[in-house]
Design a protein around this motif. Structure first.
Motif, PDB file in Angstrom:
ATOM      1  N   PHE A  76       0.534   5.924  22.421  1.00  0.00           N
ATOM      2  CA  PHE A  76       0.086   5.514  21.090  1.00  0.00           C
ATOM      3  C   PHE A  76       1.223   4.811  20.358  1.00  0.00           C
ATOM      4  O   PHE A  76       2.393   5.107  20.567  1.00  0.00           O
ATOM      5  N   SER A  77       0.852   3.889  19.495  1.00  0.00           N
ATOM      6  CA  SER A  77       1.830   3.264  18.613  1.00  0.00           C
ATOM      7  C   SER A  77       1.215   3.154  17.220  1.00  0.00           C
ATOM      8  O   SER A  77       0.006   3.316  17.039  1.00  0.00           O
ATOM      9  N   PHE A  78       2.069   2.901  16.232  1.00  0.00           N
ATOM     10  CA  PHE A  78       1.644   2.928  14.836  1.00  0.00           C
ATOM     11  C   PHE A  78       2.185   1.709  14.103  1.00  0.00           C
ATOM     12  O   PHE A  78       3.306   1.275  14.356  1.00  0.00           O
ATOM     13  N   LEU A  79       1.398   1.184  13.178  1.00  0.00           N
ATOM     14  CA  LEU A  79       1.893   0.179  12.245  1.00  0.00           C
ATOM     15  C   LEU A  79       2.080   0.827  10.876  1.00  0.00           C
ATOM     16  O   LEU A  79       1.242   1.618  10.440  1.00  0.00           O
ATOM     17  N   ASP A  80       3.172   0.497  10.243  1.00  0.00           N
ATOM     18  CA  ASP A  80       3.546   1.067   8.958  1.00  0.00           C
ATOM     19  C   ASP A  80       2.576   0.597   7.878  1.00  0.00           C
ATOM     20  O   ASP A  80       2.546  -0.591   7.541  1.00  0.00           O
ATOM     21  N   PRO A  81       1.764   1.491   7.295  1.00  0.00           N
ATOM     22  CA  PRO A  81       0.787   1.061   6.284  1.00  0.00           C
ATOM     23  C   PRO A  81       1.434   0.541   5.011  1.00  0.00           C
ATOM     24  O   PRO A  81       0.842  -0.258   4.289  1.00  0.00           O
ATOM     25  N   GLY A  82       2.653   0.992   4.730  1.00  0.00           N
ATOM     26  CA  GLY A  82       3.353   0.511   3.546  1.00  0.00           C
ATOM     27  C   GLY A  82       3.925  -0.875   3.721  1.00  0.00           C
ATOM     28  O   GLY A  82       4.423  -1.473   2.767  1.00  0.00           O
ATOM     29  N   ASN A  83       3.841  -1.404   4.940  1.00  0.00           N
ATOM     30  CA  ASN A  83       4.400  -2.720   5.239  1.00  0.00           C
ATOM     31  C   ASN A  83       3.310  -3.753   5.474  1.00  0.00           C
ATOM     32  O   ASN A  83       3.579  -4.826   6.007  1.00  0.00           O
ATOM     33  N   ILE A  84       2.063  -3.399   5.086  1.00  0.00           N
ATOM     34  CA  ILE A  84       0.949  -4.335   5.228  1.00  0.00           C
ATOM     35  C   ILE A  84       0.346  -4.545   3.845  1.00  0.00           C
ATOM     36  O   ILE A  84      -0.420  -3.717   3.361  1.00  0.00           O
ATOM     37  N   PRO A  85       0.671  -5.636   3.173  1.00  0.00           N
ATOM     38  CA  PRO A  85       0.139  -5.844   1.823  1.00  0.00           C
ATOM     39  C   PRO A  85      -1.362  -6.094   1.831  1.00  0.00           C
ATOM     40  O   PRO A  85      -1.921  -6.577   2.815  1.00  0.00           O
ATOM     41  N   THR A  86      -2.016  -5.749   0.735  1.00  0.00           N
ATOM     42  CA  THR A  86      -3.441  -6.005   0.584  1.00  0.00           C
ATOM     43  C   THR A  86      -3.670  -7.493   0.396  1.00  0.00           C
ATOM     44  O   THR A  86      -2.955  -8.150  -0.359  1.00  0.00           O
ATOM     45  N   CYS A  87      -4.678  -8.014   1.097  1.00  0.00           N
ATOM     46  CA  CYS A  87      -5.000  -9.436   0.983  1.00  0.00           C
ATOM     47  C   CYS A  87      -6.199  -9.609   0.055  1.00  0.00           C
ATOM     48  O   CYS A  87      -7.172  -8.865   0.161  1.00  0.00           O
ATOM     49  N   PRO A  88      -6.172 -10.579  -0.856  1.00  0.00           N
ATOM     50  CA  PRO A  88      -7.309 -10.796  -1.755  1.00  0.00           C
ATOM     51  C   PRO A  88      -8.589 -11.101  -0.989  1.00  0.00           C
ATOM     52  O   PRO A  88      -8.566 -11.697   0.087  1.00  0.00           O
ATOM     53  N   ILE A  89      -9.718 -10.692  -1.544  1.00  0.00           N
ATOM     54  CA  ILE A  89     -11.014 -10.940  -0.914  1.00  0.00           C
ATOM     55  C   ILE A  89     -11.229 -12.440  -0.725  1.00  0.00           C
ATOM     56  O   ILE A  89     -10.931 -13.254  -1.588  1.00  0.00           O
ATOM     57  N   GLY A  90     -11.775 -12.797   0.438  1.00  0.00           N
ATOM     58  CA  GLY A  90     -12.184 -14.176   0.686  1.00  0.00           C
ATOM     59  C   GLY A  90     -11.073 -15.094   1.142  1.00  0.00           C
ATOM     60  O   GLY A  90     -11.284 -16.301   1.278  1.00  0.00           O
TER      61      GLY A  90
END
Length: 242
Positions: A76-90
């Protein structure tokens, strides 16, 4: 370690400005990583209020520690959720897709990669499988108004990663519907923890079998939430006074 003990410790002994430093092994994210867990982070978790990337990251640290004990960390591997910014809709954000590809490059072996992502007000779990030809998504509600944006971003990110490995075939994408849901309005982060736990604990995690069919009106119980909350508390307590 009970949640009540950690809650009591924090309320009695930590000031608003105090923090608990949590360090993660370099191999977990392919780079050094540590966070400062705030008093408010712990209180929110203990009171089962909305949680953010730091609380979810802590639980990922617990899972990685348990995987190492069982000699399963390479599966298993993991991506850091704090290092993935939210992208605006659309939007189709190529920079964010490249960011996903770079993180996959840093952590991916022949493993199942778990990616918690916040769409803005809601946590979902994305799973990229071993050979990078299928992406699965688990959502604890039936509201998928932001899933399409994330689908484009993560699919393009995996395409970029595959291209760097000389793989021309693009990945498939499937929303799994046979998962338990949240009954309230704030439990999405805890559901993501449960999904990760169930996947990691499974000896043969075939996702389309694990989460087959379509489950309606079936929700996680408080006991199931408390199981991951107790594991979270145990992990945090190991850093108290460190």
């Amino acid at each position: 370690m009970s949640c009540k003990y950690i809650y009591s410790h924090v309320v009695r002994l930590l000031n608003e400005s105090d923090t608990i430093c949590i360090e993660f092994e370099d191999a977990m994210f392919g780079r050094p990583k540590s966070i400062r867990l705030l008093r408010e982070d712990i209180v929110r978790f203990m009171e089962i209020r909305e949680i953010g990337a730091r609380q979810i990251l802590v639980y990922m640290g617990h899972l990685y520690k348990e995987l190492k004990k069982k000699d399963k960390a390479d599966y298993f591997s993991f991506l850091d959720p704090g290092n993935i910014p939210t992208c605006p809709i659309g939007t189709d954000d190529r920079d964010l897709s490249q960011h996903i590809a770079d993180q996959l490059e840093a952590v991916c072996r022949d493993s199942i990669c778990l990616i918690p992502y916040n769409t803005g007000y809601h946590w979902i779990l994305t799973i990229v499988n071993e050979d990078k030809n299928m992406i699965h998504l688990l959502n604890s509600t039936s509201n998928r108004n932001r899933d399409d944006t994330w689908k484009t971003i993560v699919t393009n990110g995996v395409k970029m990663y595959n291209a760097s490995k000389g793989i021309s075939k693009g990945p498939g994408f499937k929303i799994l519907t046979g998962n338990l849901k949240q009954s309230g309005s704030v439990e999405c982060g805890y559901c993501v923890m449960r999904y990760m736990k169930e996947i990691v604990d499974c000896d043969d995690p075939q996702l389309e079998k694990m989460f087959a069919g379509c489950i309606k009106n079936q929700y996680y119980t408080q006991c199931q939430y408390d199981e991951v909350r107790s594991e979270w508390s145990e992990f945090v307590y190991s850093y108290v006074g460190a």
